[in-house]
Design a protein around this motif. Structure first.
Motif, PDB file in Angstrom:
ATOM      1  N   MET A  42     -24.721 -41.759 -25.628  1.00  0.00           N
ATOM      2  CA  MET A  42     -26.027 -42.288 -26.033  1.00  0.00           C
ATOM      3  C   MET A  42     -27.152 -41.614 -25.248  1.00  0.00           C
ATOM      4  SD  MET A  42     -25.564 -44.348 -28.516  1.00  0.00           S
ATOM      5  CE  MET A  42     -27.188 -45.096 -28.630  1.00  0.00           C
ATOM      6  N   ASP A  43     -26.954 -41.388 -23.953  1.00  0.00           N
ATOM      7  CA  ASP A  43     -27.971 -40.715 -23.135  1.00  0.00           C
ATOM      8  C   ASP A  43     -28.282 -39.325 -23.680  1.00  0.00           C
ATOM      9  OD1 ASP A  43     -28.519 -42.781 -21.362  1.00  0.00           O
ATOM     10  OD2 ASP A  43     -26.966 -42.156 -19.944  1.00  0.00           O
ATOM     11  N   VAL A  44     -27.261 -38.592 -24.093  1.00  0.00           N
ATOM     12  CA  VAL A  44     -27.471 -37.257 -24.664  1.00  0.00           C
ATOM     13  C   VAL A  44     -28.252 -37.357 -25.965  1.00  0.00           C
ATOM     14  CG1 VAL A  44     -26.300 -35.233 -25.649  1.00  0.00           C
ATOM     15  CG2 VAL A  44     -25.429 -36.268 -23.548  1.00  0.00           C
ATOM     16  N   LEU A  45     -27.896 -38.321 -26.813  1.00  0.00           N
ATOM     17  CA  LEU A  45     -28.605 -38.500 -28.085  1.00  0.00           C
ATOM     18  C   LEU A  45     -30.049 -38.917 -27.847  1.00  0.00           C
ATOM     19  CD1 LEU A  45     -25.823 -40.265 -30.172  1.00  0.00           C
ATOM     20  CD2 LEU A  45     -26.838 -38.034 -30.646  1.00  0.00           C
ATOM     21  N   TRP A  46     -30.280 -39.841 -26.920  1.00  0.00           N
ATOM     22  CA  TRP A  46     -31.643 -40.293 -26.634  1.00  0.00           C
ATOM     23  C   TRP A  46     -32.496 -39.158 -26.077  1.00  0.00           C
ATOM     24  CZ3 TRP A  46     -29.197 -45.123 -24.109  1.00  0.00           C
ATOM     25  CH2 TRP A  46     -29.085 -46.154 -25.056  1.00  0.00           C
ATOM     26  N   GLU A  47     -31.914 -38.354 -25.184  1.00  0.00           N
ATOM     27  CA  GLU A  47     -32.676 -37.274 -24.567  1.00  0.00           C
ATOM     28  C   GLU A  47     -32.973 -36.137 -25.540  1.00  0.00           C
ATOM     29  OE1 GLU A  47     -30.428 -36.303 -21.081  1.00  0.00           O
ATOM     30  OE2 GLU A  47     -30.830 -38.267 -20.185  1.00  0.00           O
ATOM     31  N   SER A  48     -32.100 -35.923 -26.512  1.00  0.00           N
ATOM     32  CA  SER A  48     -32.297 -34.811 -27.448  1.00  0.00           C
ATOM     33  C   SER A  48     -33.437 -35.077 -28.425  1.00  0.00           C
ATOM     34  CB  SER A  48     -31.014 -34.541 -28.238  1.00  0.00           C
ATOM     35  OG  SER A  48     -30.820 -35.534 -29.216  1.00  0.00           O
ATOM     36  N   GLY A  49     -33.589 -36.318 -28.859  1.00  0.00           N
ATOM     37  CA  GLY A  49     -34.641 -36.655 -29.806  1.00  0.00           C
ATOM     38  C   GLY A  49     -34.376 -36.157 -31.218  1.00  0.00           C
ATOM     39  N   GLN A  50     -33.167 -35.697 -31.470  1.00  0.00           N
ATOM     40  CA  GLN A  50     -32.810 -35.212 -32.809  1.00  0.00           C
ATOM     41  C   GLN A  50     -31.327 -35.499 -33.055  1.00  0.00           C
ATOM     42  OE1 GLN A  50     -33.616 -31.056 -32.615  1.00  0.00           O
ATOM     43  NE2 GLN A  50     -31.789 -30.563 -31.482  1.00  0.00           N
ATOM     44  N   PRO A  51     -30.906 -35.555 -34.308  1.00  0.00           N
ATOM     45  CA  PRO A  51     -29.486 -35.777 -34.590  1.00  0.00           C
ATOM     46  C   PRO A  51     -28.641 -34.624 -34.046  1.00  0.00           C
ATOM     47  CG  PRO A  51     -30.800 -36.170 -36.553  1.00  0.00           C
ATOM     48  CD  PRO A  51     -31.711 -35.546 -35.535  1.00  0.00           C
ATOM     49  N   LEU A  52     -27.467 -34.973 -33.527  1.00  0.00           N
ATOM     50  CA  LEU A  52     -26.575 -33.969 -32.942  1.00  0.00           C
ATOM     51  C   LEU A  52     -25.189 -34.057 -33.560  1.00  0.00           C
ATOM     52  CD1 LEU A  52     -27.410 -34.372 -29.137  1.00  0.00           C
ATOM     53  CD2 LEU A  52     -28.284 -32.641 -30.711  1.00  0.00           C
ATOM     54  N   SER A  53     -24.546 -32.905 -33.644  1.00  0.00           N
ATOM     55  CA  SER A  53     -23.164 -32.849 -34.119  1.00  0.00           C
ATOM     56  C   SER A  53     -22.222 -33.048 -32.937  1.00  0.00           C
ATOM     57  CB  SER A  53     -22.887 -31.498 -34.771  1.00  0.00           C
ATOM     58  OG  SER A  53     -22.922 -30.477 -33.789  1.00  0.00           O
ATOM     59  N   ARG A  54     -20.952 -33.160 -33.234  1.00  0.00           N
ATOM     60  CA  ARG A  54     -19.941 -33.313 -32.190  1.00  0.00           C
ATOM     61  C   ARG A  54     -19.987 -32.140 -31.220  1.00  0.00           C
ATOM     62  NH1 ARG A  54     -15.183 -31.687 -30.814  1.00  0.00           N
ATOM     63  NH2 ARG A  54     -14.299 -30.587 -32.547  1.00  0.00           N
ATOM     64  N   SER A  55     -20.080 -30.934 -31.742  1.00  0.00           N
ATOM     65  CA  SER A  55     -20.113 -29.757 -30.866  1.00  0.00           C
ATOM     66  C   SER A  55     -21.401 -29.705 -30.047  1.00  0.00           C
ATOM     67  CB  SER A  55     -19.924 -28.472 -31.674  1.00  0.00           C
ATOM     68  OG  SER A  55     -20.923 -28.344 -32.646  1.00  0.00           O
ATOM     69  N   ASP A  56     -22.532 -30.146 -30.631  1.00  0.00           N
ATOM     70  CA  ASP A  56     -23.785 -30.224 -29.873  1.00  0.00           C
ATOM     71  C   ASP A  56     -23.648 -31.197 -28.706  1.00  0.00           C
ATOM     72  OD1 ASP A  56     -25.070 -28.466 -31.620  1.00  0.00           O
ATOM     73  OD2 ASP A  56     -25.842 -30.099 -32.875  1.00  0.00           O
ATOM     74  N   LEU A  57     -23.007 -32.337 -28.969  1.00  0.00           N
ATOM     75  CA  LEU A  57     -22.798 -33.335 -27.913  1.00  0.00           C
ATOM     76  C   LEU A  57     -21.947 -32.761 -26.785  1.00  0.00           C
ATOM     77  CD1 LEU A  57     -22.212 -36.523 -30.049  1.00  0.00           C
ATOM     78  CD2 LEU A  57     -23.992 -36.228 -28.336  1.00  0.00           C
ATOM     79  N   LEU A  58     -20.910 -32.024 -27.145  1.00  0.00           N
ATOM     80  CA  LEU A  58     -20.047 -31.419 -26.129  1.00  0.00           C
ATOM     81  C   LEU A  58     -20.814 -30.395 -25.299  1.00  0.00           C
ATOM     82  CD1 LEU A  58     -16.753 -30.982 -28.167  1.00  0.00           C
ATOM     83  CD2 LEU A  58     -17.187 -32.619 -26.331  1.00  0.00           C
ATOM     84  N   GLU A  59     -21.656 -29.609 -25.939  1.00  0.00           N
ATOM     85  CA  GLU A  59     -22.436 -28.591 -25.230  1.00  0.00           C
ATOM     86  C   GLU A  59     -23.453 -29.217 -24.277  1.00  0.00           C
ATOM     87  OE1 GLU A  59     -24.346 -26.082 -28.080  1.00  0.00           O
ATOM     88  OE2 GLU A  59     -22.442 -25.422 -28.954  1.00  0.00           O
ATOM     89  N   ARG A  60     -24.062 -30.309 -24.687  1.00  0.00           N
ATOM     90  CA  ARG A  60     -25.158 -30.916 -23.916  1.00  0.00           C
ATOM     91  C   ARG A  60     -24.687 -31.945 -22.888  1.00  0.00           C
ATOM     92  NH1 ARG A  60     -30.381 -31.336 -27.682  1.00  0.00           N
ATOM     93  NH2 ARG A  60     -30.010 -29.483 -28.950  1.00  0.00           N
ATOM     94  N   SER A  61     -23.425 -32.333 -22.942  1.00  0.00           N
ATOM     95  CA  SER A  61     -22.897 -33.322 -21.993  1.00  0.00           C
ATOM     96  C   SER A  61     -22.471 -32.607 -20.723  1.00  0.00           C
ATOM     97  CB  SER A  61     -21.702 -34.058 -22.599  1.00  0.00           C
ATOM     98  OG  SER A  61     -22.081 -34.731 -23.754  1.00  0.00           O
TER      99      SER A  61
END
Length: 133
Positions: A42-61
């Protein structure tokens, strides 16, 4: 529609599941308890401000306590709790992947967890405790 002590409220732009439990309502997954791993996502999604894919979440975590292989299970849990929603599809090479966005802001999540319980704190005491932090 009634289904196992839950019912659906239809709004113009959303369908929200409402649970009735111990005489209290929980709307659209707003009153929920998230695990540490779910909060990291959730922190990654909140900080991104845009929808993310599974691979985006893995990259940004960066500081995650969960394994890459468990992200699918965590996302499904967040979907079931109503914390995130599918926000569309994105093309990755030859396949498409779902993208996810939070259903509520970080502030809404914390406020609902503070005031969503049966024994609500006194507002003055709560503000005092926050300032002492």
């Amino acid at each position: 529609m009634i289904k196992n002590s839950s019912f659906y409220i239809f709004q113009i732009d959303k369908i929200r599941l409402v649970d009735y439990n111990d005489g209290e309502f929980r709307r659209g997954g707003v009153w929920m308890e998230l695990t540490k791993s779910e909060m990291e996502i959730m922190d990654v999604l909140w900080e991104s401000g845009q929808p993310l894919s599974r691979s985006d979440l893995l990259e940004r975590s960066e500081e995650k306590t969960w394994k890459d292989s468990s992200v699918h299970i965590l996302l499904n849990g967040l979907l079931q709790k109503g914390a995130i929603q599918e926000a569309g599809l994105v093309k990755r090479s030859k396949t498409y992947g779902r993208v996810f966005s939070p259903t509520l802001t970080r502030e809404e999540y914390y406020a609902s967890n503070i005031f969503g319980h049966r024994h609500k704190p006194e507002l003055v005491g709560l503000i005092d405790a926050i300032f002492r932090q």
